[in-house]
Design a protein around this motif. Structure first.
Motif, PDB file in Angstrom:
ATOM      1  N   SER A   1       0.861  -1.178   0.000  1.00  0.00           N
ATOM      2  CA  SER A   1       0.000   0.000   0.000  1.00  0.00           C
ATOM      3  C   SER A   1       0.902   1.233   0.000  1.00  0.00           C
ATOM      4  O   SER A   1       2.095   1.145   0.258  1.00  0.00           O
ATOM      5  CB  SER A   1      -0.933   0.009   1.216  1.00  0.00           C
ATOM      6  N   VAL A   2       0.299   2.378  -0.313  1.00  0.00           N
ATOM      7  CA  VAL A   2       1.032   3.640  -0.374  1.00  0.00           C
ATOM      8  C   VAL A   2       0.235   4.693   0.374  1.00  0.00           C
ATOM      9  O   VAL A   2      -0.972   4.808   0.196  1.00  0.00           O
ATOM     10  CB  VAL A   2       1.250   4.083  -1.842  1.00  0.00           C
TER      11      VAL A   2
ATOM     12  N   TYR B   1       5.983  10.170  -0.024  1.00  0.00           N
ATOM     13  CA  TYR B   1       5.074   9.032   0.121  1.00  0.00           C
ATOM     14  C   TYR B   1       5.717   7.979   1.015  1.00  0.00           C
ATOM     15  O   TYR B   1       6.948   7.900   1.110  1.00  0.00           O
ATOM     16  CB  TYR B   1       4.785   8.395  -1.245  1.00  0.00           C
ATOM     17  N   GLU B   2       4.870   7.164   1.644  1.00  0.00           N
ATOM     18  CA  GLU B   2       5.351   6.052   2.450  1.00  0.00           C
ATOM     19  C   GLU B   2       4.875   4.757   1.791  1.00  0.00           C
ATOM     20  O   GLU B   2       3.677   4.565   1.590  1.00  0.00           O
ATOM     21  CB  GLU B   2       4.819   6.146   3.882  1.00  0.00           C
ATOM     22  N   LEU B   3       5.826   3.912   1.430  1.00  0.00           N
ATOM     23  CA  LEU B   3       5.521   2.620   0.836  1.00  0.00           C
ATOM     24  C   LEU B   3       5.447   1.598   1.965  1.00  0.00           C
ATOM     25  O   LEU B   3       6.373   1.507   2.777  1.00  0.00           O
ATOM     26  CB  LEU B   3       6.612   2.211  -0.151  1.00  0.00           C
ATOM     27  N   VAL B   4       4.368   0.832   2.027  1.00  0.00           N
ATOM     28  CA  VAL B   4       4.181  -0.132   3.109  1.00  0.00           C
ATOM     29  C   VAL B   4       4.050  -1.532   2.516  1.00  0.00           C
ATOM     30  O   VAL B   4       3.157  -1.788   1.703  1.00  0.00           O
ATOM     31  CB  VAL B   4       2.933   0.188   3.954  1.00  0.00           C
ATOM     32  N   ALA B   5       4.955  -2.410   2.924  1.00  0.00           N
ATOM     33  CA  ALA B   5       4.883  -3.825   2.555  1.00  0.00           C
ATOM     34  C   ALA B   5       4.435  -4.578   3.799  1.00  0.00           C
ATOM     35  O   ALA B   5       5.084  -4.506   4.840  1.00  0.00           O
ATOM     36  CB  ALA B   5       6.238  -4.332   2.089  1.00  0.00           C
TER      37      ALA B   5
ATOM     38  N   PHE C   1       6.482  -3.193   6.992  1.00  0.00           N
ATOM     39  CA  PHE C   1       7.781  -2.587   6.712  1.00  0.00           C
ATOM     40  C   PHE C   1       7.508  -1.327   5.902  1.00  0.00           C
ATOM     41  O   PHE C   1       6.781  -1.374   4.907  1.00  0.00           O
ATOM     42  CB  PHE C   1       8.656  -3.557   5.918  1.00  0.00           C
ATOM     43  N   LYS C   2       8.100  -0.191   6.321  1.00  0.00           N
ATOM     44  CA  LYS C   2       7.794   1.091   5.691  1.00  0.00           C
ATOM     45  C   LYS C   2       9.051   1.744   5.124  1.00  0.00           C
ATOM     46  O   LYS C   2      10.084   1.781   5.780  1.00  0.00           O
ATOM     47  CB  LYS C   2       7.147   2.030   6.713  1.00  0.00           C
ATOM     48  N   GLN C   3       8.886   2.271   3.908  1.00  0.00           N
ATOM     49  CA  GLN C   3       9.975   2.979   3.242  1.00  0.00           C
ATOM     50  C   GLN C   3       9.441   4.304   2.721  1.00  0.00           C
ATOM     51  O   GLN C   3       8.471   4.336   1.964  1.00  0.00           O
ATOM     52  CB  GLN C   3      10.517   2.142   2.080  1.00  0.00           C
TER      53      GLN C   3
END
Length: 148
Positions: free
Chosen positions: A29-30, A38-42, A107-109
């Motif tokens: 998700s974003v 933006y925060e990318l979430v796996a 996990f967030k990037q």
């Protein structure tokens, strides 16, 4: 000849019943933080009884979870991938203190967008999972994040 046919028939029957274990399912998700960030979430959904290892594991331990984001002129990574708290325990298989996750892990990037949207961010996650008696070999999965 009959024995040979019987042998092959049994082999086919056993192969048909072999189970491929995939105790971790990944979703992405974003979240838009600002006009350019933006925060990318796996998110890993982990089957009961299994655990997924942290990104930070002592040497001689299991394979740590690792994210690799494909380079792109559309964005810059901000910092490293951040993980949740998880559990730190004395692992009976590896005989050391190890951090891992049960049930679910996020996990967030963070990224900074350099140009126009939309675009996609490609990533790969490599991870290892174990239960109380066995570990599966490290697995690699492709992830896709859609920036809108």
């Amino acid at each position: 000849m009959k024995r040979l046919i019987l042998f092959f028939a049994l082999m086919i029957a056993f192969a048909g019943q072999a189970q491929v274990l995939k105790p971790v399912k990944w979703s992405t998700s974003v979240t838009k933080i600002s006009a350019t960030e933006y925060e990318l979430v796996a998110t890993a959904t982990i089957e009961k009884g299994w655990h997924l290892y942290s990104q930070t594991i002592p040497e001689d331990g299991p394979k740590p979870t690792k994210f690799v984001f494909a380079g792109s002129p559309n964005y810059l990574k901000k910092g490293n991938t951040v993980e949740e708290k998880g559990h730190t325990v004395q692992d009976p298989i590896f005989e050391m203190q190890i951090k891992y996750f049960e049930n679910k892990a996020a996990f967030k990037q963070r990224i900074r967008v350099k140009g126009k949207t939309p675009f996609k961010v490609k990533a790969t996650v490599e991870f290892m999972v174990c239960d109380d008696s066995r570990c599966l070999p490290p697995t690699e999965e492709d992830l896709m994040f859609t920036i809108k």
